[in-house]
Design an enzyme around this catalytic site. Structure first.
Site: not given
Ligand code: FPP
Length: 248
Positions: A129, A35, A18
Protein backbone atom coordinates in the site's frame (compact mmCIF):
# COMPACT_ATOMS: atom_id res chain seq x y z
CA UNK A 1 3.90 -9.86 -8.20
CA UNK A 2 1.12 -8.43 -10.37
CA UNK A 3 -2.15 -7.58 -8.67
CA UNK A 4 -5.44 -8.71 -10.16
CA UNK A 5 -7.21 -5.56 -11.40
CA UNK A 6 -10.84 -5.50 -10.29
CA UNK A 7 -12.64 -2.39 -11.65
CA UNK A 8 -15.06 -2.55 -8.70
CA UNK A 9 -12.18 -1.79 -6.33
CA UNK A 10 -10.72 1.73 -6.59
CA UNK A 11 -7.00 1.79 -7.18
CA UNK A 12 -6.55 5.12 -5.40
CA UNK A 13 -8.67 6.49 -2.55
CA UNK A 14 -8.09 10.05 -1.31
CA UNK A 15 -9.61 11.31 1.93
CA UNK A 16 -10.40 14.79 3.25
CA UNK A 17 -10.36 14.13 6.99
CA UNK A 18 -12.71 16.84 8.22
CA UNK A 19 -14.57 17.49 11.46
CA UNK A 20 -11.97 16.98 14.19
CA UNK A 21 -12.75 20.40 15.67
CA UNK A 22 -16.52 19.84 15.63
CA UNK A 23 -16.08 16.40 17.18
CA UNK A 24 -14.19 17.98 20.09
CA UNK A 25 -16.50 20.97 20.39
CA UNK A 26 -19.52 18.66 20.67
CA UNK A 27 -17.90 17.07 23.70
CA UNK A 28 -16.77 20.29 25.35
CA UNK A 29 -13.13 19.45 24.60
CA UNK A 30 -10.30 21.46 23.05
CA UNK A 31 -9.72 21.13 19.29
CA UNK A 32 -6.48 19.21 19.79
CA UNK A 33 -8.42 16.37 21.45
CA UNK A 34 -10.28 16.07 18.17
CA UNK A 35 -7.05 15.89 16.19
CA UNK A 36 -5.68 13.28 18.61
CA UNK A 37 -8.79 11.16 18.10
CA UNK A 38 -8.35 11.81 14.39
CA UNK A 39 -4.99 10.03 14.48
CA UNK A 40 -6.74 6.88 15.76
CA UNK A 41 -9.08 7.10 12.77
CA UNK A 42 -6.01 7.43 10.49
CA UNK A 43 -4.60 4.22 11.97
CA UNK A 44 -7.91 2.35 11.46
CA UNK A 45 -8.17 3.67 7.91
CA UNK A 46 -4.64 2.64 6.91
CA UNK A 47 -5.33 -0.88 8.24
CA UNK A 48 -8.66 -1.05 6.39
CA UNK A 49 -7.05 0.28 3.19
CA UNK A 50 -4.35 -2.39 3.35
CA UNK A 51 -6.95 -5.13 3.78
CA UNK A 52 -9.20 -3.76 1.03
CA UNK A 53 -6.76 -4.32 -1.83
CA UNK A 54 -6.53 -0.67 -2.91
CA UNK A 55 -3.03 0.37 -4.01
CA UNK A 56 -2.89 4.08 -3.06
CA UNK A 57 -4.31 6.00 -0.09
CA UNK A 58 -3.92 9.78 0.07
CA UNK A 59 -4.70 11.62 3.31
CA UNK A 60 -5.17 15.39 3.47
CA UNK A 61 -3.45 16.13 6.78
CA UNK A 62 -2.69 19.86 6.59
CA UNK A 63 -3.65 22.38 3.92
CA UNK A 64 -1.70 25.47 2.95
CA UNK A 65 -4.69 27.42 4.33
CA UNK A 66 -4.47 25.71 7.75
CA UNK A 67 -1.62 28.09 8.76
CA UNK A 68 -4.38 30.63 9.48
CA UNK A 69 -5.29 28.65 12.63
CA UNK A 70 -3.93 29.53 16.10
CA UNK A 71 -0.24 28.64 16.50
CA UNK A 72 -0.84 26.04 19.24
CA UNK A 73 -3.29 24.15 17.03
CA UNK A 74 -0.89 24.27 14.05
CA UNK A 75 2.00 23.07 16.22
CA UNK A 76 -0.20 20.36 17.74
CA UNK A 77 -1.26 18.98 14.33
CA UNK A 78 2.35 18.99 13.07
CA UNK A 79 3.50 17.20 16.20
CA UNK A 80 0.78 14.56 15.78
CA UNK A 81 1.74 13.92 12.15
CA UNK A 82 5.47 13.64 13.00
CA UNK A 83 4.83 11.36 16.00
CA UNK A 84 2.44 9.15 14.03
CA UNK A 85 4.98 8.61 11.26
CA UNK A 86 7.85 8.08 13.66
CA UNK A 87 5.87 5.53 15.72
CA UNK A 88 4.35 3.58 12.86
CA UNK A 89 7.33 3.55 10.50
CA UNK A 90 8.84 0.19 11.59
CA UNK A 91 5.46 -1.48 11.58
CA UNK A 92 4.39 -0.07 8.20
CA UNK A 93 7.80 -0.81 6.67
CA UNK A 94 7.46 -4.45 7.79
CA UNK A 95 4.09 -4.49 6.05
CA UNK A 96 5.81 -3.42 2.82
CA UNK A 97 3.99 -0.06 2.78
CA UNK A 98 5.41 2.96 1.04
CA UNK A 99 5.21 6.54 2.34
CA UNK A 100 5.24 9.72 0.30
CA UNK A 101 4.61 13.34 1.14
CA UNK A 102 3.02 15.87 -1.20
CA UNK A 103 2.85 19.60 -0.51
CA UNK A 104 5.21 22.50 -0.05
CA UNK A 105 8.25 21.43 1.98
CA UNK A 106 9.57 24.91 2.62
CA UNK A 107 7.93 26.37 5.69
CA UNK A 108 7.71 23.03 7.51
CA UNK A 109 9.68 22.56 10.72
CA UNK A 110 12.89 20.51 10.59
CA UNK A 111 11.25 17.89 12.84
CA UNK A 112 8.27 17.07 10.65
CA UNK A 113 10.32 17.35 7.48
CA UNK A 114 12.84 14.88 8.84
CA UNK A 115 10.12 12.42 9.92
CA UNK A 116 8.54 12.56 6.46
CA UNK A 117 11.83 12.32 4.56
CA UNK A 118 13.13 9.41 6.67
CA UNK A 119 9.84 7.56 6.03
CA UNK A 120 10.01 8.29 2.29
CA UNK A 121 13.62 7.18 2.03
CA UNK A 122 13.21 4.01 4.07
CA UNK A 123 10.10 2.78 2.27
CA UNK A 124 11.08 3.94 -1.24
CA UNK A 125 11.37 0.39 -2.66
CA UNK A 126 8.31 -1.09 -0.94
CA UNK A 127 5.57 -2.41 -3.19
CA UNK A 128 2.56 -2.68 -0.86
CA UNK A 129 0.00 0.00 0.00
CA UNK A 130 1.33 3.41 -1.06
CA UNK A 131 0.31 6.03 1.51
CA UNK A 132 0.52 9.66 0.42
CA UNK A 133 0.30 12.28 3.15
CA UNK A 134 -0.59 15.80 1.99
CA UNK A 135 1.05 18.33 4.31
CA UNK A 136 1.16 22.06 3.62
CA UNK A 137 -0.66 21.14 0.43
CA UNK A 138 -2.79 23.39 -1.77
CA UNK A 139 -3.84 22.36 -5.24
CA UNK A 140 -3.74 25.81 -6.86
CA UNK A 141 -0.21 26.41 -5.56
CA UNK A 142 0.77 22.97 -6.90
CA UNK A 143 -0.62 23.81 -10.37
CA UNK A 144 1.09 27.24 -10.31
CA UNK A 145 4.37 25.46 -9.44
CA UNK A 146 3.94 23.14 -12.43
CA UNK A 147 3.27 26.15 -14.70
CA UNK A 148 6.41 27.86 -13.37
CA UNK A 149 8.56 24.76 -13.93
CA UNK A 150 7.28 24.38 -17.49
CA UNK A 151 7.77 28.10 -18.24
CA UNK A 152 11.36 27.87 -17.03
CA UNK A 153 12.05 24.94 -19.35
CA UNK A 154 10.58 26.90 -22.27
CA UNK A 155 12.66 29.99 -21.36
CA UNK A 156 15.80 27.85 -21.22
CA UNK A 157 15.01 26.38 -24.64
CA UNK A 158 14.53 22.87 -23.21
CA UNK A 159 10.83 22.60 -24.02
CA UNK A 160 8.70 23.52 -27.02
CA UNK A 161 5.47 25.28 -25.86
CA UNK A 162 3.52 23.10 -28.31
CA UNK A 163 4.57 20.07 -26.27
CA UNK A 164 2.78 21.32 -23.14
CA UNK A 165 -0.15 18.95 -22.89
CA UNK A 166 -2.10 17.39 -20.01
CA UNK A 167 0.54 14.72 -19.48
CA UNK A 168 3.31 17.35 -19.29
CA UNK A 169 1.40 19.26 -16.62
CA UNK A 170 0.71 16.03 -14.70
CA UNK A 171 4.42 15.20 -14.72
CA UNK A 172 5.21 18.51 -13.00
CA UNK A 173 2.69 18.13 -10.18
CA UNK A 174 3.65 16.73 -6.75
CA UNK A 175 1.60 13.67 -7.68
CA UNK A 176 3.70 12.85 -10.77
CA UNK A 177 3.76 9.08 -11.19
CA UNK A 178 0.67 8.49 -9.03
CA UNK A 179 -2.62 7.47 -10.62
CA UNK A 180 -5.50 9.95 -10.22
CA UNK A 181 -7.81 9.19 -7.29
CA UNK A 182 -10.75 7.01 -8.29
CA UNK A 183 -12.62 7.85 -5.12
CA UNK A 184 -12.54 10.88 -2.82
CA UNK A 185 -14.15 10.58 0.61
CA UNK A 186 -14.87 13.65 2.74
CA UNK A 187 -16.20 13.44 6.27
CA UNK A 188 -18.06 16.03 8.39
CA UNK A 189 -20.94 16.64 6.00
CA UNK A 190 -19.20 19.39 4.02
CA UNK A 191 -19.52 18.86 0.28
CA UNK A 192 -16.54 20.55 -1.39
CA UNK A 193 -12.95 19.81 -2.39
CA UNK A 194 -11.30 22.72 -0.52
CA UNK A 195 -8.28 23.07 -2.84
CA UNK A 196 -7.47 19.32 -2.68
CA UNK A 197 -6.14 17.58 -5.82
CA UNK A 198 -8.23 19.77 -8.16
CA UNK A 199 -6.40 18.64 -11.30
CA UNK A 200 -6.26 14.99 -10.30
CA UNK A 201 -9.95 14.62 -9.31
CA UNK A 202 -11.41 15.60 -12.70
CA UNK A 203 -13.14 12.19 -12.97
CA UNK A 204 -13.06 10.98 -9.37
CA UNK A 205 -16.17 9.67 -7.69
CA UNK A 206 -17.04 11.71 -4.60
CA UNK A 207 -18.52 10.31 -1.40
CA UNK A 208 -19.53 12.72 1.35
CA UNK A 209 -20.20 11.29 4.79
CA UNK A 210 -22.02 13.05 7.63
CA UNK A 211 -19.76 11.74 10.42
CA UNK A 212 -16.83 13.69 11.81
CA UNK A 213 -13.39 12.28 11.06
CA UNK A 214 -12.69 10.86 14.58
CA UNK A 215 -15.83 8.70 14.19
CA UNK A 216 -14.79 7.33 10.79
CA UNK A 217 -14.72 3.54 11.08
CA UNK A 218 -13.43 0.64 9.00
CA UNK A 219 -17.08 -0.25 8.24
CA UNK A 220 -17.59 3.24 6.79
CA UNK A 221 -14.45 2.82 4.69
CA UNK A 222 -15.73 -0.47 3.26
CA UNK A 223 -19.22 1.01 2.77
CA UNK A 224 -17.66 3.87 0.75
CA UNK A 225 -15.90 1.24 -1.40
CA UNK A 226 -19.25 -0.50 -1.93
CA UNK A 227 -20.83 2.81 -2.93
CA UNK A 228 -17.96 3.29 -5.41
CA UNK A 229 -18.58 -0.18 -6.87
CA UNK A 230 -22.21 0.81 -7.55
CA UNK A 231 -21.23 3.96 -9.47
CA UNK A 232 -21.18 4.00 -13.25
CA UNK A 233 -17.96 5.70 -14.36
CA UNK A 234 -18.12 6.99 -17.92
CA UNK A 235 -15.24 9.47 -18.25
CA UNK A 236 -17.36 11.51 -20.67
CA UNK A 237 -18.21 8.51 -22.84
CA UNK A 238 -21.44 6.48 -22.87
CA UNK A 239 -22.29 3.72 -20.43
CA UNK A 240 -22.43 0.20 -21.93
CA UNK A 241 -26.29 0.10 -22.18
CA UNK A 242 -26.38 3.59 -23.79
CA UNK A 243 -23.68 2.57 -26.29
CA UNK A 244 -25.68 -0.57 -27.18
CA UNK A 245 -28.75 1.60 -27.90
CA UNK A 246 -26.84 3.92 -30.26
CA UNK A 247 -25.53 0.88 -32.18
CA UNK A 248 -29.02 -0.24 -33.20
C1 FPP B 1 -9.82 18.79 9.79
O1 FPP B 1 -10.64 18.97 10.92
C2 FPP B 1 -8.60 18.14 10.16
C3 FPP B 1 -7.35 18.70 10.09
C4 FPP B 1 -7.11 20.07 9.60
C5 FPP B 1 -6.16 17.98 10.54
C6 FPP B 1 -6.14 16.53 10.21
C7 FPP B 1 -5.09 15.91 10.98
C8 FPP B 1 -5.17 14.72 11.61
C9 FPP B 1 -6.29 13.78 11.51
C10 FPP B 1 -4.06 14.31 12.50
C11 FPP B 1 -2.84 13.72 11.93
C12 FPP B 1 -2.77 13.20 10.54
C13 FPP B 1 -2.02 12.14 10.17
C14 FPP B 1 -1.85 11.79 8.74
C15 FPP B 1 -1.35 11.28 11.16
P1 FPP B 1 -11.00 20.45 11.36
O2 FPP B 1 -10.07 20.85 12.44
O3 FPP B 1 -11.00 21.35 10.16
O4 FPP B 1 -12.43 20.24 11.93
P2 FPP B 1 -13.61 21.32 11.95
O5 FPP B 1 -13.93 21.66 10.51
O6 FPP B 1 -14.70 20.59 12.65
O7 FPP B 1 -13.10 22.51 12.72
Amino acid sequence: MNKIIDPAIPRHVAIIMDGNGRWALGRGLGRLFGHRKGVEAVRRTVDAARESGISYLTLFAFSSENWKRPADEVDGIMELIATFIHRELDNYHRQNMRFQMIGERSGLSAKILRALEVAEERTRNNTGLHVVVAVNYGSRAEIAGAARALAKKVAEGRLNPDDIDEAAIGEHLDTAGLPDPDLVIRTSGEQRLSNFLLWQTAYSELVFLPCNWPDFSREMFFEALSEYARRNRRFGALSAPQAALTDT
